[in-house]
Design an enzyme around this catalytic site. Structure first.
Site, mmCIF file in Angstrom:
data_model
loop_
_atom_site.group_PDB
_atom_site.id
_atom_site.type_symbol
_atom_site.label_atom_id
_atom_site.label_comp_id
_atom_site.label_asym_id
_atom_site.label_seq_id
_atom_site.Cartn_x
_atom_site.Cartn_y
_atom_site.Cartn_z
ATOM 1 N N ALA A 4 4.114 11.852 -9.065
ATOM 2 C CA ALA A 4 3.659 11.919 -10.463
ATOM 3 C C ALA A 4 2.141 12.017 -10.611
ATOM 4 C CB ALA A 4 4.192 10.765 -11.310
ATOM 5 N N ALA A 5 1.401 12.125 -9.500
ATOM 6 C CA ALA A 5 -0.056 12.285 -9.622
ATOM 7 C C ALA A 5 -0.375 13.576 -10.386
ATOM 8 C CB ALA A 5 -0.708 12.307 -8.245
ATOM 9 N N GLY A 6 0.369 14.645 -10.080
ATOM 10 C CA GLY A 6 0.164 15.913 -10.799
ATOM 11 C C GLY A 6 0.536 15.786 -12.271
ATOM 12 N N ASP A 7 1.491 14.929 -12.566
ATOM 13 C CA ASP A 7 1.888 14.726 -13.963
ATOM 14 C C ASP A 7 0.806 13.945 -14.716
ATOM 15 O OD1 ASP A 7 4.258 15.974 -13.267
ATOM 16 O OD2 ASP A 7 5.259 14.087 -12.805
ATOM 17 N N LEU A 67 -5.715 19.806 -5.322
ATOM 18 C CA LEU A 67 -5.796 19.747 -3.859
ATOM 19 C C LEU A 67 -5.480 18.353 -3.329
ATOM 20 C CD1 LEU A 67 -9.082 21.864 -3.581
ATOM 21 C CD2 LEU A 67 -6.771 22.629 -2.968
ATOM 22 N N ASP A 80 1.570 5.821 -3.493
ATOM 23 C CA ASP A 80 2.648 6.779 -3.741
ATOM 24 C C ASP A 80 2.075 7.929 -4.573
ATOM 25 O OD1 ASP A 80 4.954 8.138 -4.371
ATOM 26 O OD2 ASP A 80 5.815 6.560 -5.617
ATOM 27 N N ASN A 136 14.218 13.040 -15.749
ATOM 28 C CA ASN A 136 15.096 12.699 -14.624
ATOM 29 C C ASN A 136 15.117 11.194 -14.406
ATOM 30 O OD1 ASN A 136 15.354 15.462 -13.953
ATOM 31 N ND2 ASN A 136 13.629 15.363 -12.516
ATOM 32 N N ASN A 184 -0.481 23.445 -7.560
ATOM 33 C CA ASN A 184 -0.968 22.992 -6.261
ATOM 34 C C ASN A 184 -1.001 24.199 -5.315
ATOM 35 O OD1 ASN A 184 1.613 23.367 -5.201
ATOM 36 N ND2 ASN A 184 2.171 21.210 -5.333
HETATM 37 O O1 RIB Z 1 6.398 15.015 -10.529
HETATM 38 C C1 RIB Z 1 7.180 13.917 -10.169
HETATM 39 C C2 RIB Z 1 8.571 14.060 -10.670
HETATM 40 O O2 RIB Z 1 9.177 15.157 -10.021
HETATM 41 C C3 RIB Z 1 9.474 12.894 -10.389
HETATM 42 O O3 RIB Z 1 9.423 11.903 -11.382
HETATM 43 C C4 RIB Z 1 10.842 13.533 -10.217
HETATM 44 O O4 RIB Z 1 11.700 13.269 -11.279
HETATM 45 C C5 RIB Z 1 10.566 15.020 -10.066
HETATM 46 O O5 RIB Z 1 10.990 15.699 -11.166
#
Ligand code: RIB
Length: 297
Positions: free
Chosen positions: A240-243, A211, A237, A11, A182
């Site tokens: 994207a922490a989960g990513d 968590l 911020d 995205n 989560n």
């Molecule tokens: O996990 C974060 C992401 O979720 C963002 O980068 C956004 O694009 C959404 O998909």
């Protein structure tokens, strides 16, 4: 080097920062605007590459200018995006609001991600050749299922980050080795709260419940019930922490680390990510993760 394949979304993130998130019907004045490549799939691919894996991204981008930037960002981050599909029309776009505490609200419109259906032979081969497959749910669930079932049959480990929250078909759950969710995502699957992470084991053999600022919980069917405390950092911020967590977890598990250790390392990756604004630009390198991981609690 561990080979990670990520089948997922890309995205363009349009990010507004404001002192607080608006209520429905309300306008608040923001302080900053950011346009940044994101998407859970692309973020997790970049996270895995930065954490040290040979990484390939499978997905679809639009024929618009956003698509060009999304693909370039993946390549510049060391991810093999050579097979990414280019679909006539718009790329996925996420509208993200972030407040000064680092909390966010996101609307992700799929665009080209919705056209990522029926994996091609080269895509299936990439899944079979990987050590770990990582998927999320911003692409059609049928595609996630096809990738996971293919991986399972080939002996490729399957990590599913079941985000955004939705109920999952049994065929997909049966192919998952490790689920990352989560609290909200777990509740949609099990109907249970954060105090019952073991309920996830009715669906998958291993699961991590993230968590946020409180760390994570790792459970498996062998009786493991591990609570991983958070790494103390200042949150700018949480996007994207989960990513960052999921990408790092795939790398550590693929490298043969014990899952209890891998989950702790992944927590360090998630914590390192929240210190910076934005999605793909805030994902930590292996050195960033190691530095935080080594820090005394
Ligand atoms: O996990 C974060 C992401 O979720 C963002 O980068 C956004 O694009 C959404 O998909």
């Amino acid at each position: 080097m561990t080979r990670v394949v990520v089948a997922g979304s890309a995205n363009m993130d349009l990010v507004g920062i404001a002192p607080r998130l608006p209520q429905p019907g309300e306008t608040v004045l923001g302080t900053e605007f950011l346009q940044m490549p994101g998407g859970k799939g692309a973020n997790q691919a970049i996270a895995a590459a930065r954490a040290g894996a040979q990484t390939c991204f499978l997905g679809a981008i639009g024929s618009d200018a956003f698509g060009v930037t999304l693909k370039a960002r993946l390549g510049a981050s060391g991810v093999d995006a050579s097979g990414v599909r280019i679909v006539y029309g718009t790329s996925g776009v996420a509208v993200i609001m972030v407040d000064t505490k680092g909390e966010n609200s996101i609307i992700a419109t799929p665009g080209a991600n919705a056209a990522f259906t029926r994996l091609t032979d080269p895509e299936l081969a990439a899944v079979r050749d990987a050590d770990v497959l990582v998927c999320q749910l911003e692409i059609p669930v049928e595609t996630v299922t096809e990738a996971a079932v293919t991986a399972r049959a080939a002996g490729t480990r399957v990590i599913l980050n079941a985000a955004p929250a939705r109920q999952l078909p049994a065929e997909l759950l049966d192919a998952v080795d490790l689920l990352v969710v989560n609290e909200g995502e777990a509740a949609v699957i099990t109907g249970k709260g954060r105090d019952e992470p073991r309920a996830l084991l009715d669906y998958v053999p291993r699961a991590v419940l993230t968590l946020g600022a409180e760390g994570a919980c790792f459970v498996d069917r062998d009786g493991t019930d591990l609570r991983v405390p958070p790494f103390a950092v200042e949150t700018v911020d949480s996007t994207a922490a989960g990513d960052a967590f999921t990408g790092a977890l795939a790398v550590a598990w693929g490298e043969g680390r014990e899952l209890s250790d891998a989950v702790r390392w992944a927590c360090a990756a998630g914590a390192a990510c929240v210190r910076r604004l934005g999605a793909s630009n805030s994902l930590p390198t292996r050195a960033d993760i190691d530095a935080l991981f080594a820090r005394p609690a």
